[in-house]
Design an enzyme around this catalytic site. Structure first.
Site, short mmCIF file in Angstrom:
data_model
loop_
_atom_site.label_atom_id
_atom_site.label_comp_id
_atom_site.label_asym_id
_atom_site.label_seq_id
_atom_site.Cartn_x
_atom_site.Cartn_y
_atom_site.Cartn_z
CD GLU A 163 -16.53 100.59 61.43
OE1 GLU A 163 -15.47 101.16 61.15
OE2 GLU A 163 -17.61 100.87 60.89
CG ASN A 205 -22.18 98.80 65.42
OD1 ASN A 205 -23.16 98.10 65.17
ND2 ASN A 205 -21.84 99.85 64.68
CG HIS A 242 -22.89 99.26 55.79
ND1 HIS A 242 -23.82 100.27 55.66
CD2 HIS A 242 -22.21 99.51 56.92
CE1 HIS A 242 -23.69 101.09 56.69
NE2 HIS A 242 -22.73 100.65 57.47
CD GLU A 271 -23.26 101.59 61.06
OE1 GLU A 271 -22.67 101.74 59.97
OE2 GLU A 271 -22.69 101.74 62.16
CG ASP A 273 -26.25 100.75 53.53
OD1 ASP A 273 -25.59 99.69 53.61
OD2 ASP A 273 -25.76 101.88 53.74
#
Ligand code: G3I
Length: 456
Positions: A163, A205, A242, A271, A273
Site C-alpha cells: 500500500e 501489494n 476488496h 485479499e 472480498d
C-alpha cells in the site's frame, strides 16, 4: 521467469489433490482436463493455481474454523501476525510465535504460505512510527532482512511492500514516514528481501488497483515497469481486490491483470472480498484469474462472514455458521469449468522442472532453479513412490564452478561436484506419493541439474 517454490507450491497442492507429478507440471502450461474438484484448493490446483485465505492465529483453536480451513484451502496468509508491529514489537527484539503457529499449521497440512507484509506505512510498532530519515531506513531494511531470513524456505511469496501508492488522481506515492526516507525505499526493501530469501517470490501489494483506468493502478504499473527495466528484483504484484459499493468490481479487471502480467511478473489476487458476496461477481473474478496465465491464485480475506474485517458486508464465501454460500458454489464451478490458458507465460522458465514418474517404492527428486548472474537457488522436491519413505538420500551433480554456500531442510555432504543430501529429523518420513522439499543456494551456474533419489 524465475522457477521457484511458487511452482513447487502448485505441485504440492496438486499432489494433495491426488494428481500425479506429471499432471502437476503440465497443468501450469497446458489445457487441463475437465475437473470435478470438490474443494476450492483441489479445484484451483487442477488449474495450476492455489486458493488461499487469510488466517487469524487466535482462531486456530476454533474447530469449526479449522475444519473449513483444512478442507478447502491450500494457501494461507497471516491476517496480522507477520506485520511489523507483530514481528518486531521492540526494536531488534523479534517475536515470531503467533506467525510461526500459523506457518506450522499450514505447512504441516501441505498448505503454502504467503508472507504479509515486510514494509508498510500502517501497523508499524510504536518505536518505528516515531523514527525518520536514515535511522528509519536502516531500521526498515533490518526488519526486512531479519523477518525474511526467519521465514526463509517457508514462505512462497512475500508482500514486500504494502500500500505505498496514494488514492485519488495523483498516481503517485502515498506520503508516509517510509516514503520520506527517499523514493528508493521500495526498491531498497525488495533488494534486502531478495538477499535474505532468494527463493521467495517478491510482490508489491495494494488495494484500489483493480480498475485499469484508475491513476493509482497506472502509478503502480509504471513502477513495476521501471523496476523490471532496471533489474529491481520484483516477481509479482498482489491485487487486494476488496470490492464494495465504493470500489466495485469492473470488467476491465482482466485487462489490469493481463497488463501487469505482460510486464513479466506474476499476478495474484491477495485479499478478495466482495460486499454482499454476489455469486456472479465472484465467478467473474475467478474467470479473470484463470484467463491470465500468470495469475497464480486467489486468496480470500477470511473464511466465514464473521471472520471478515468487514463482517457487516457479508463479503465472504461461508456464512457465519460455516455453511457454503451461493458465492462458494459459483467459485467452485468457475474453477472446475475453467480451462487453463494455453498461452505460455511471457517469460518462460529457463530450467523447467523435470518430473519423472514415481517408481514403485523408492523416490524421485525434481529440482527448480532460480538463476541469477553469478548464483542460484535450487529447490528440490522429494516424492515418495508407492511406499512411504523412512529417510531419503538425493544426489545432485553440480557443474564445474558451482559451489554450495548454504542449504536448508537437508543434511549435505560435499559442496562441489557430486553433492549428497539426506533428510533432517522432521522431513524423513514421507507418505506414499507425498512430497517434501529442501533447498540450497550456490555460486556459479546451475545448468541442467538431474537429481537422483534413493530411499533410506
Ligand atoms: O488483537 C487486538 C485486541 O487484543 C484488542 O482488544 C483489539 C482492540 O481494538 O484490537 C485487536 O487488534 C486488532 C487486529 O486487527 C486483530 O483483530 C487491531 O486493532 C486491528 O487494527 C486489526 O485490524 C487489521 C487491519 O488489517 C490492520 O490494519 C485487520 O484484522 C486485518 O484484516 C486488516 O488487513 C488489511 C491488510 O493487512 C492490508 N490490506 C487491507 C486489509 C483490510 O484492512
Amino acid at each position: 521467469m524465475r522457477s521457484t517454490r511458487w511452482k513447487a507450491a502448485s505441485r504440492a497442492a496438486l499432489a494433495l489433490a491426488g494428481a500425479g507429478a506429471l499432471a502437476a507440471s503440465m497443468a501450469l502450461f497446458a489445457t487441463a482436463p475437465a475437473s470435478a474438484g470438490t474443494t476450492l484448493g483441489a479445484s484451483a490446483a487442477e488449474k495450476g493455481r492455489y486458493f488461499g485465505t487469510a488466517v487469524a492465529g487466535f482462531k486456530l483453536s476454533d474447530s469449526a474454523y479449522t475444519t473449513i480451513l483444512n478442507r478447502e484451502f491450500n494457501m494461507v496468509t497471516a491476517e496480522n501476525e507477520m506485520k511489523m508491529n507483530a514481528t518486531e514489537p521492540q526494536q531488534n527484539q523479534f517475536s515470531y510465535g503467533a506467525a510461526d503457529q500459523i506457518v506450522n499449521h499450514a505447512r504441516s497440512r501441505g498448505m503454502s504460505v504467503r508472507g504479509h507484509t515486510l514494509a508498510w506505512h500502517s501497523q508499524q510498532p510504536g518505536w518505528m512510527e516515531s523514527m525518520s530519515g536514515s535511522a528509519l531506513r536502516q531500521a526498515m531494511l533490518n526488519h526486512v532482512t531479519q523477518v525474511a531470513t526467519h521465514f526463509r524456505g517457508q514462505v512462497v511469496a512475500w508482500d514486500v511492500v504494502n500500500e505505498a501508492f496514494a488514492d485519488g488522481s495523483s498516481g503517485g506515492r502515498r506520503d508516509s514516514n517510509l516514503q520520506r526516507t527517499g523514493n528508493d525505499w521500495i526498491e531498497a526493501a525488495f533488494r534486502a528481501a531478495r538477499a535474505a530469501d532468494p527463493g521467495a517470490k517478491l510482490c508489491y501489494n495494494d488495494y484500489n488497483t483493480d480498475n485499469w483506468t484508475h491513476a493509482k493502478t497506472q502509478g503502480v504499473y509504471n513502477m513495476v515497469r521501471d523496476f523490471k527495466a532496471r533489474g529491481v528484483p520484483i516477481d509479482c504484484v498482489g491485487f487486494q481486490s476488496h470490492f464494495n459499493n465504493d470500489s466495485p468490481y469492473v470488467s476491465n479487471y482482466r485487462t489490469t491483470l493481463s497488463s501487469f502480467a505482460a510486464l513479466g511478473v506474476d499476478v495474484q489476487i491477495t485479499e478478495l472480498d466482495i460486499q454482499g458476496a454476489s455469486a456472479s461477481t465472484y465467478r467473474s473474478v475467478v474467470e479473470d484469474c484463470l484467463a491470465v496465465a500468470r495469475c497464480n491464485g486467489i486468496t480470500v480475506w477470511g473464511i466465514r462472514d464473521s471472520d471478515s474485517w468487514r463482517a457487516s458486508q457479508t463479503p465472504l464465501l461461508f456464512n457465519s455458521n460455516g455453511s457454503k454460500k451461493a458465492a462458494y458454489d459459483a467459485v467452485l464451478a468457475a474453477l472446475n469449468n475453467g480451462t487453463t490458458p494455453t498461452d505460455p507465460p511471457t517469460d518462460p522458465p529457463t530450467d523447467p522442472p523435470t518430473t519423472p514418474p514415481p517408481g514403485t517404492g523408492g523416490c524421485t527428486a525434481t529440482v527448480s532453479v532460480n538463476q541469477w548472474n553469478g548464483g542460484f537457488v535450487a529447490n528440490v522436491r522429494v516424492t515418495a513412490g508407492s511406499s512411504a519413505l523412512n529417510g531419503w538420500t538425493v544426489s545432485i551433480g553440480l557443474p564445474s564452478g558451482a559451489t554450495v554456500t548454504n542449504a536448508w531442510s537437508a543434511n549435505r555432504s560435499g559442496n562441489t561436484g557430486t553433492t549428497n543430501w539426506t533428510n533432517v529429523a522432521y522431513n524423513g518420513q514421507v507418505g506414499a506419493g507425498q512430497s517434501t522439499e529442501f533447498g540450497f543456494q550456490a555460486n556459479g551456474t546451475a545448468g541442467s541439474l538431474s537429481p537422483t533419489c534413493s530411499a533410506g
